[in-house]
Design a protein around this motif. Structure first.
Motif, short mmCIF file in Angstrom:
data_model
loop_
_atom_site.label_atom_id
_atom_site.label_comp_id
_atom_site.label_asym_id
_atom_site.label_seq_id
_atom_site.Cartn_x
_atom_site.Cartn_y
_atom_site.Cartn_z
N UNK A 195 -11.54 -15.65 -3.15
CA UNK A 195 -10.12 -15.71 -2.34
C UNK A 195 -9.01 -14.75 -2.53
N UNK A 196 -7.94 -15.34 -2.20
CA UNK A 196 -6.27 -14.73 -2.63
C UNK A 196 -5.14 -15.53 -2.08
N UNK A 197 -4.64 -16.12 -3.08
CA UNK A 197 -3.44 -16.90 -2.02
C UNK A 197 -2.26 -16.24 -2.86
N UNK A 198 -1.43 -16.04 -2.22
CA UNK A 198 0.34 -15.87 -2.01
C UNK A 198 1.01 -17.04 -2.28
N UNK A 199 1.69 -17.41 -3.31
CA UNK A 199 2.13 -18.63 -3.23
C UNK A 199 3.62 -17.68 -4.20
N UNK A 200 3.90 -17.77 -3.06
CA UNK A 200 5.67 -17.23 -3.55
C UNK A 200 5.62 -15.68 -3.99
N UNK A 201 6.32 -15.23 -4.91
CA UNK A 201 6.51 -13.86 -4.32
C UNK A 201 4.46 -13.46 -5.61
N UNK A 202 3.90 -14.65 -6.16
CA UNK A 202 2.66 -14.60 -6.95
C UNK A 202 1.36 -14.06 -6.57
N UNK A 203 1.29 -13.22 -6.12
CA UNK A 203 -0.56 -13.47 -6.28
C UNK A 203 -1.74 -14.08 -6.43
N UNK A 204 -2.26 -15.00 -6.54
CA UNK A 204 -3.58 -15.68 -7.04
C UNK A 204 -4.68 -14.72 -6.57
N UNK A 205 -5.98 -14.16 -7.19
CA UNK A 205 -6.93 -13.99 -6.68
C UNK A 205 -8.11 -14.68 -7.82
N UNK A 206 -8.53 -15.50 -6.73
CA UNK A 206 -9.83 -16.25 -7.54
C UNK A 206 -11.13 -15.62 -7.13
N UNK B 128 1.03 -1.25 0.06
CA UNK B 128 -0.11 -0.40 0.11
C UNK B 128 0.99 1.24 0.10
N UNK B 129 1.43 1.84 -0.92
CA UNK B 129 2.18 2.78 -1.44
C UNK B 129 1.12 3.13 -2.69
N UNK B 130 1.89 4.67 -2.53
CA UNK B 130 1.27 5.09 -4.12
C UNK B 130 2.63 4.57 -5.29
N UNK B 131 2.26 4.10 -6.48
CA UNK B 131 2.70 3.97 -7.54
C UNK B 131 3.40 2.54 -7.18
N UNK B 132 2.81 1.38 -6.44
CA UNK B 132 2.94 0.23 -6.43
C UNK B 132 2.30 -1.04 -7.66
N UNK B 133 2.81 -1.43 -8.24
CA UNK B 133 2.54 -1.88 -9.01
C UNK B 133 2.52 -3.39 -8.60
N UNK B 134 1.21 -4.25 -8.80
CA UNK B 134 0.50 -5.54 -8.46
C UNK B 134 0.75 -6.83 -9.34
N UNK B 135 1.28 -7.41 -9.46
CA UNK B 135 1.16 -8.22 -10.43
C UNK B 135 0.21 -9.44 -9.75
N UNK B 136 -0.99 -9.97 -10.41
CA UNK B 136 -1.50 -10.65 -10.08
C UNK B 136 -1.70 -12.04 -11.02
N UNK B 137 -2.63 -13.23 -11.03
CA UNK B 137 -3.26 -14.19 -11.56
C UNK B 137 -3.99 -14.44 -11.30
N UNK B 138 -5.48 -14.17 -12.38
CA UNK B 138 -6.39 -14.23 -11.62
C UNK B 138 -7.11 -15.25 -12.31
N UNK B 139 -8.27 -15.97 -11.56
CA UNK B 139 -9.04 -17.53 -12.21
C UNK B 139 -10.52 -17.03 -11.66
N UNK B 140 -10.98 -16.82 -12.76
CA UNK B 140 -12.65 -16.12 -12.50
C UNK B 140 -13.29 -17.47 -12.23
N UNK B 141 -14.87 -17.56 -12.23
CA UNK B 141 -15.86 -18.78 -11.83
C UNK B 141 -14.92 -19.44 -10.82
N UNK B 142 -14.34 -19.28 -10.05
CA UNK B 142 -13.83 -19.31 -8.74
C UNK B 142 -15.27 -20.00 -8.22
N UNK B 143 -14.93 -20.89 -6.86
CA UNK B 143 -16.13 -21.93 -6.36
C UNK B 143 -15.43 -20.68 -4.96
N UNK B 144 -14.70 -19.93 -5.08
CA UNK B 144 -15.30 -19.54 -3.96
C UNK B 144 -14.00 -17.61 -4.03
#
Length: 84
Positions: free
Chosen positions: A28-39, A10-26
């Motif tokens: 949620x956000x998971x941190x896998x190493x340096x990767x954020x996965x958003x369902x 949460x700092x202005x200018x920070x870029x957040x890379x994520x991998x999205x999985x749509x149509x998931x069962x719920x």
């Protein structure tokens, strides 16, 4: 619903890379190493999944969703959000 600690992003200018999985069962956000996965349960049509991801990510960061801007990946699974 527990989210990983994302307070360091949460700092202005920070870029957040994520991998999205749509149509998931719920939503949620998971941190896998340096990767954020958003369902999200929303289908990827008419930008609805992007809006759901923005809302969920903003909630996990503890900021207003208007402070998050999608800068790359509007129609892809790999997205980059920027904190304003």
């Amino acid at each position: 619903m527990a989210h990983p600690d994302l307070s360091h992003l949460v700092r202005p200018g920070t870029q957040i890379s994520i991998r999205v999985t749509p149509k998931a069962s719920r939503d949620r956000i998971l941190a896998e190493g340096d990767t954020l996965r958003v369902y999200v349960t929303t289908a990827p049509e008419d930008g609805k999944a992007n809006a759901a991801v923005q809302k969920l990510l903003a909630k996990a960061l503890g900021i207003a969703k208007t402070r998050l801007r999608l800068i790359r990946g509007h129609s892809a699974r790999d997205k980059v959000f920027q904190v304003d």
